[in-house]
Design an enzyme around this catalytic site. Structure first.
Site, PDB file in Angstrom:
ATOM      1  N   HIS A  96      49.183  26.539  60.898  1.00  0.00           N
ATOM      2  CA  HIS A  96      48.373  25.942  61.965  1.00  0.00           C
ATOM      3  C   HIS A  96      48.776  24.469  62.073  1.00  0.00           C
ATOM      4  O   HIS A  96      48.297  23.630  61.310  1.00  0.00           O
ATOM      5  CB  HIS A  96      46.895  26.103  61.578  1.00  0.00           C
ATOM      6  CG  HIS A  96      45.920  25.545  62.553  1.00  0.00           C
ATOM      7  ND1 HIS A  96      45.091  26.341  63.305  1.00  0.00           N
ATOM      8  CD2 HIS A  96      45.591  24.264  62.877  1.00  0.00           C
ATOM      9  CE1 HIS A  96      44.302  25.583  64.052  1.00  0.00           C
ATOM     10  NE2 HIS A  96      44.589  24.316  63.810  1.00  0.00           N
TER      11      HIS A  96
ATOM     12  N   HIS B 176      49.246  20.833  64.092  1.00  0.00           N
ATOM     13  CA  HIS B 176      48.920  19.920  65.185  1.00  0.00           C
ATOM     14  C   HIS B 176      50.145  19.049  65.453  1.00  0.00           C
ATOM     15  O   HIS B 176      50.976  18.833  64.573  1.00  0.00           O
ATOM     16  CB  HIS B 176      47.712  19.056  64.831  1.00  0.00           C
ATOM     17  CG  HIS B 176      46.418  19.807  64.889  1.00  0.00           C
ATOM     18  ND1 HIS B 176      45.401  19.478  65.759  1.00  0.00           N
ATOM     19  CD2 HIS B 176      45.971  20.884  64.189  1.00  0.00           C
ATOM     20  CE1 HIS B 176      44.392  20.320  65.594  1.00  0.00           C
ATOM     21  NE2 HIS B 176      44.709  21.178  64.645  1.00  0.00           N
TER      22      HIS B 176
ATOM     23  N   CYS C  70      40.406  17.189  66.388  1.00  0.00           N
ATOM     24  CA  CYS C  70      39.365  17.228  65.360  1.00  0.00           C
ATOM     25  C   CYS C  70      38.607  15.906  65.384  1.00  0.00           C
ATOM     26  O   CYS C  70      39.220  14.844  65.253  1.00  0.00           O
ATOM     27  CB  CYS C  70      39.976  17.456  63.976  1.00  0.00           C
ATOM     28  SG  CYS C  70      38.764  17.419  62.637  1.00  0.00           S
TER      29      CYS C  70
ATOM     30  N   ASN D  66      46.573  21.314  68.975  1.00  0.00           N
ATOM     31  CA  ASN D  66      47.504  22.226  68.324  1.00  0.00           C
ATOM     32  C   ASN D  66      48.842  22.233  69.053  1.00  0.00           C
ATOM     33  O   ASN D  66      48.939  21.822  70.206  1.00  0.00           O
ATOM     34  CB  ASN D  66      46.946  23.653  68.334  1.00  0.00           C
ATOM     35  CG  ASN D  66      45.708  23.789  67.486  1.00  0.00           C
ATOM     36  OD1 ASN D  66      44.606  23.598  67.970  1.00  0.00           O
ATOM     37  ND2 ASN D  66      45.885  24.103  66.225  1.00  0.00           N
TER      38      ASN D  66
END
Length: 306
Positions: free
Chosen positions: A206, A208, A239, A248
């Site tokens: 995952h 960013h 976030c 992302n």
């Protein structure tokens, strides 16, 4: 998250038309979130009040009624079977949880220590699995923390991954929440996870794209054997506890890159680019995908638009 129950209800009552099954992931912060999730699921299920009263046994002129278990599979005499609890309208649903790889981020984001997070999620995971819902666990700030810096200990990440798998997690999403991750750090983290006994098939990455490293780190992960990656159309996301962090890696950019390598993603770049252009316009944010913007430009030219 306050509106997630309404989103879930809408998804269950009016599922989108799709030629392929969709897996929905529902992020639950605590046991109360799980209770709300299960209530919506139960209320929407035709089996919520229990099994329906079975039809009366067929009458036969002589001899006992046939055992339904030996009847033909499509026999109307067979008792009804409840559907798998995580399947609704042809689509499936999973429970997602999240915790952090650093104490500072854990306390800022969830107001508890890492161990307290594990203790809180243990009963939630057990109940989710008992009810038939797979569990996906996210490990935040695995490649850098806004409060402790870019050098998150990969052994701590690996230790958390092992504990979560032992607790029953079906998949671990290793998150570079801040986008600080680099190719060498990603390679070291994946090596450490492997040495700890975590299999590639149990992992998703995952990334960013805060520092423009998401696709580079994706390539490193591909070389390591990872085949599951998180992304967001238009590069949306972020976030609130990671100041300056962008969204992302854009789905359009990821798909374009994977297709250039000959990978089969099952994703139509033109269509996902249209979605990215639409949603970023709806919420008034810039489209963060270079591949998406270029694809939309080509589509407009092909349609004769200026």
């Amino acid at each position: 998250m306050a509106a997630s129950d309404r989103v879930l209800s809408s998804t269950l009552s009016e599922p989108p038309a799709s030629p392929h099954p969709i897996t929905y992931q529902w992020l639950l912060p605590n046991s109360r979130g799980l209770d709300n999730f299960l209530k919506v699921m139960d209320d929407a299920s035709p089996w919520a009040t229990g099994y329906p009263t079975p039809p009366p046994s067929p009458q036969h002129e002589s001899g006992p009624a046939p055992n339904p278990s030996t009847s033909a599979p499509d026999s109307t005499d067979a008792p009804p079977q409840a559907p798998a609890s995580n399947s609704r309208n042809g689509h499936s649903h999973e429970v997602s949880i999240f915790l952090a790889a650093t104490e500072s981020f854990s306390k800022k984001n969830t107001n508890c220590t890492i161990q307290e997070s594990l203790d809180r999620f243990a009963p939630l995971m057990a109940e989710s699995r008992r009810r038939g819902f797979p569990v996906r666990a996210y490990i935040s700030v695995a490649l850098g923390c806004p409060f402790e810096g870019p050098d998150t200990d990969p052994h701590r990440v690996a230790d958390l991954a092992v504990k979560l798998l032992e607790m029953g997690a079906d998949e671990i999403s290793v998150a570079d929440t801040t986008g600080m991750g680099t190719a060498p750090a990603t390679k070291q983290l994946l090596r450490t996870l492997k040495e700890a006994g975590v299999r590639n098939e149990d992992l998703a990455m995952h990334f960013h794209d805060t520092f423009g490293q998401a696709l580079i780190n994706t390539m490193v992960s591909l070389d390591h054997g990872i085949r599951a990656f998180d992304s967001a159309v238009g590069g949306l996301g972020g976030c609130p506890y990671s100041p300056g962090a962008t969204g992302n890696v854009a789905t359009e950019d990821l798909v374009y890159t994977l297709h250039s390598l000959g990978a089969k993603t099952g994703v139509a770049l033109d269509e996902v680019s249209r979605i990215g252009g639409w949603i970023t316009g709806e919420i008034g944010k810039g489209n963060g995908s270079g591949a998406g913007r270029a694809t939309l430009s080509r589509l407009r030219r092909e349609a004769g638009e200026s």
